[in-house]
Scaffold this motif. Sequence first.
Motif, mmCIF file in Angstrom:
data_model
loop_
_atom_site.group_PDB
_atom_site.id
_atom_site.type_symbol
_atom_site.label_atom_id
_atom_site.label_comp_id
_atom_site.label_asym_id
_atom_site.label_seq_id
_atom_site.Cartn_x
_atom_site.Cartn_y
_atom_site.Cartn_z
ATOM 1 N N VAL A 85 0.868 -16.040 1.565
ATOM 2 C CA VAL A 85 1.770 -15.240 0.727
ATOM 3 C C VAL A 85 3.155 -15.875 0.609
ATOM 4 C CG1 VAL A 85 0.541 -13.083 1.159
ATOM 5 C CG2 VAL A 85 2.395 -13.772 2.705
ATOM 6 N N SER A 86 3.231 -17.184 0.812
ATOM 7 C CA SER A 86 4.536 -17.858 0.758
ATOM 8 C C SER A 86 5.155 -17.788 -0.639
ATOM 9 C CB SER A 86 4.401 -19.318 1.208
ATOM 10 O OG SER A 86 3.469 -20.019 0.399
ATOM 11 N N LYS A 87 4.341 -17.859 -1.677
ATOM 12 C CA LYS A 87 4.885 -17.789 -3.037
ATOM 13 C C LYS A 87 5.487 -16.414 -3.294
ATOM 14 C CE LYS A 87 3.810 -18.754 -7.884
ATOM 15 N NZ LYS A 87 2.771 -19.222 -8.846
ATOM 16 N N LEU A 88 4.805 -15.366 -2.865
ATOM 17 C CA LEU A 88 5.322 -14.002 -3.017
ATOM 18 C C LEU A 88 6.657 -13.856 -2.302
ATOM 19 C CD1 LEU A 88 5.011 -10.967 -3.784
ATOM 20 C CD2 LEU A 88 3.689 -10.700 -1.672
ATOM 21 N N LYS A 89 6.731 -14.370 -1.082
ATOM 22 C CA LYS A 89 7.966 -14.246 -0.303
ATOM 23 C C LYS A 89 9.096 -15.075 -0.897
ATOM 24 C CE LYS A 89 5.824 -12.953 4.087
ATOM 25 N NZ LYS A 89 5.609 -13.309 5.503
ATOM 26 N N ASN A 90 8.747 -16.203 -1.505
ATOM 27 C CA ASN A 90 9.777 -17.012 -2.160
ATOM 28 C C ASN A 90 10.327 -16.314 -3.403
ATOM 29 O OD1 ASN A 90 9.664 -19.117 -0.327
ATOM 30 N ND2 ASN A 90 8.101 -20.248 -1.470
ATOM 31 N N LYS A 91 9.450 -15.644 -4.130
ATOM 32 C CA LYS A 91 9.867 -14.938 -5.343
ATOM 33 C C LYS A 91 10.667 -13.683 -5.011
ATOM 34 C CE LYS A 91 7.514 -17.219 -8.697
ATOM 35 N NZ LYS A 91 8.051 -17.709 -9.986
ATOM 36 N N LEU A 92 10.257 -13.000 -3.936
ATOM 37 C CA LEU A 92 10.900 -11.737 -3.543
ATOM 38 C C LEU A 92 11.275 -11.826 -2.068
ATOM 39 C CD1 LEU A 92 8.417 -9.326 -5.345
ATOM 40 C CD2 LEU A 92 10.798 -9.693 -5.993
ATOM 41 N N SER A 93 12.354 -12.513 -1.789
ATOM 42 C CA SER A 93 12.738 -12.811 -0.408
ATOM 43 C C SER A 93 13.101 -11.563 0.398
ATOM 44 C CB SER A 93 13.909 -13.801 -0.394
ATOM 45 O OG SER A 93 15.013 -13.273 -1.105
ATOM 46 N N SER A 94 13.497 -10.499 -0.283
ATOM 47 C CA SER A 94 13.903 -9.283 0.434
ATOM 48 C C SER A 94 12.738 -8.325 0.691
ATOM 49 C CB SER A 94 14.987 -8.547 -0.361
ATOM 50 O OG SER A 94 14.488 -8.124 -1.619
ATOM 51 N N LEU A 95 11.537 -8.682 0.230
ATOM 52 C CA LEU A 95 10.380 -7.800 0.369
ATOM 53 C C LEU A 95 9.995 -7.605 1.824
ATOM 54 C CD1 LEU A 95 7.968 -6.267 -0.943
ATOM 55 C CD2 LEU A 95 6.736 -8.460 -0.921
ATOM 56 N N LYS A 96 9.813 -6.354 2.220
ATOM 57 C CA LYS A 96 9.336 -6.035 3.565
ATOM 58 C C LYS A 96 8.129 -5.123 3.426
ATOM 59 C CE LYS A 96 13.743 -6.694 5.902
ATOM 60 N NZ LYS A 96 13.350 -8.090 6.203
ATOM 61 N N PHE A 97 7.031 -5.504 4.061
ATOM 62 C CA PHE A 97 5.797 -4.743 3.931
ATOM 63 C C PHE A 97 5.745 -3.576 4.907
ATOM 64 C CE2 PHE A 97 4.242 -8.725 2.003
ATOM 65 C CZ PHE A 97 3.683 -8.189 0.850
ATOM 66 N N THR A 98 5.078 -2.523 4.465
ATOM 67 C CA THR A 98 4.820 -1.366 5.319
ATOM 68 C C THR A 98 3.699 -1.718 6.285
ATOM 69 O OG1 THR A 98 5.404 0.092 3.478
ATOM 70 C CG2 THR A 98 4.195 1.082 5.312
ATOM 71 N N GLY A 99 3.920 -1.520 7.581
ATOM 72 C CA GLY A 99 2.883 -1.791 8.568
ATOM 73 C C GLY A 99 1.688 -0.871 8.365
ATOM 74 N N ILE A 100 0.508 -1.328 8.752
ATOM 75 C CA ILE A 100 -0.702 -0.545 8.530
ATOM 76 C C ILE A 100 -0.644 0.798 9.260
ATOM 77 C CG2 ILE A 100 -1.947 -1.640 10.436
ATOM 78 C CD1 ILE A 100 -3.565 -0.712 7.083
ATOM 79 N N GLU A 101 -0.048 0.820 10.457
ATOM 80 C CA GLU A 101 0.068 2.077 11.194
ATOM 81 C C GLU A 101 0.954 3.072 10.453
ATOM 82 O OE1 GLU A 101 0.751 -0.870 12.469
ATOM 83 O OE2 GLU A 101 -0.629 -1.236 14.146
ATOM 84 N N GLU A 102 2.098 2.585 9.955
ATOM 85 C CA GLU A 102 3.020 3.454 9.220
ATOM 86 C C GLU A 102 2.391 3.932 7.918
ATOM 87 O OE1 GLU A 102 7.460 3.390 7.136
ATOM 88 O OE2 GLU A 102 6.751 1.636 8.272
ATOM 89 N N GLY A 103 1.744 3.022 7.198
ATOM 90 C CA GLY A 103 1.116 3.388 5.937
ATOM 91 C C GLY A 103 0.050 4.449 6.113
ATOM 92 N N ILE A 104 -0.737 4.333 7.171
ATOM 93 C CA ILE A 104 -1.778 5.328 7.445
ATOM 94 C C ILE A 104 -1.159 6.669 7.804
ATOM 95 C CG2 ILE A 104 -3.532 5.968 9.165
ATOM 96 C CD1 ILE A 104 -4.517 3.056 9.010
ATOM 97 N N LYS A 105 -0.094 6.660 8.597
ATOM 98 C CA LYS A 105 0.575 7.917 8.957
ATOM 99 C C LYS A 105 1.124 8.628 7.721
ATOM 100 C CE LYS A 105 1.853 6.701 13.709
ATOM 101 N NZ LYS A 105 2.971 6.369 14.636
ATOM 102 N N ILE A 106 1.677 7.859 6.798
ATOM 103 C CA ILE A 106 2.205 8.447 5.557
ATOM 104 C C ILE A 106 1.069 9.056 4.736
ATOM 105 C CG2 ILE A 106 3.313 7.917 3.344
ATOM 106 C CD1 ILE A 106 4.863 5.694 4.818
ATOM 107 N N SER A 107 -0.099 8.422 4.788
ATOM 108 C CA SER A 107 -1.224 8.840 3.953
ATOM 109 C C SER A 107 -2.020 9.996 4.525
ATOM 110 C CB SER A 107 -2.172 7.645 3.745
ATOM 111 O OG SER A 107 -1.498 6.534 3.203
#
Length: 292
Positions: A265-287
């Motif tokens: 995912v280096s290209k994605l991170k280069n295009k959007l350097s400030s992007l931070k992903f939601t951890g799987i544990e947090e995402g599941i808790k939200i869902s």
Amino acid sequence: MKVNLNMSNKIIVIGSSGFIGKAVFDNLVSKNINCIGLSSKEADLLTAEGTLSLKNFLKENDKIIFISALAPCIDKQMFDKNLLMINNFIKAIIDINLKHMLYVSSDAVYEDSLDLISENNNKIVNNYHGKMHIKREEIITKYCANVNINLTIIRPTLVYGPGDTHNGYGPNKFIRDLNAGNTINLFGKGEEKRDHVFIDDVVNVINECIIKNITGSIILATGRVISFYEIAKIVCKSKNISFDKIKFSKRKGIMPHNGYRAFNVSKLKNKLSSLKFTGIEEGIKISIDKLF
């Protein structure tokens, strides 16, 4: 949100009733961005009438996010319908000087690999879903190049979270199974490792690209893989339910993707350097409380 259809520089989300499309449109509305969401009710791209209807919504310098598809595409009939949709879409936008196009494709365009998959990997697949997106990408890329329209192609991997309409094998289904008082049923030992990206992160990437005119073909994944068994345990833990609710069944057929599908995912991170992903544990808790 009240939308001025006569105003240029608006964003049109085609496919705004689907899982990703609705989330993308709702996010744009929340930011007070002039936008309009279209589903097959407003512009059915399988018909001549729907194609003409779409044309009436378009103005010079508009931006389009195209997410509309019959998915997953599982046979020749669905394949043909999806190509009809994209060809009718091209008919609708001919002679309109659009500013930017963003097409939401899929990681399914890439052949399986035990190494990290990047944007440079071969796009050679045997399934209809992958072939459909490959062909639609070719059609829209050729058109945009011919008329000089900025183009972004986003290829998300497995998406989960509130608003899901597919209930595919993975976090969403596991959550719904437990919410309904059922067990989580895994194929084999649940050992397959896949990358799962939370819906809010998908929305952020798509809308950042369309708002900031970020172009190119980009894989949308977290760069982390996790087994389905580990996901099932996270879901149980999030609901304070015993792992006894996880059951295993004998696998039928070949394990998909050789049990492993990971991305560079280096290209994605280069295009959007400030992007931070939601951890799987947090995402599941939200869902947990939103998927039924």
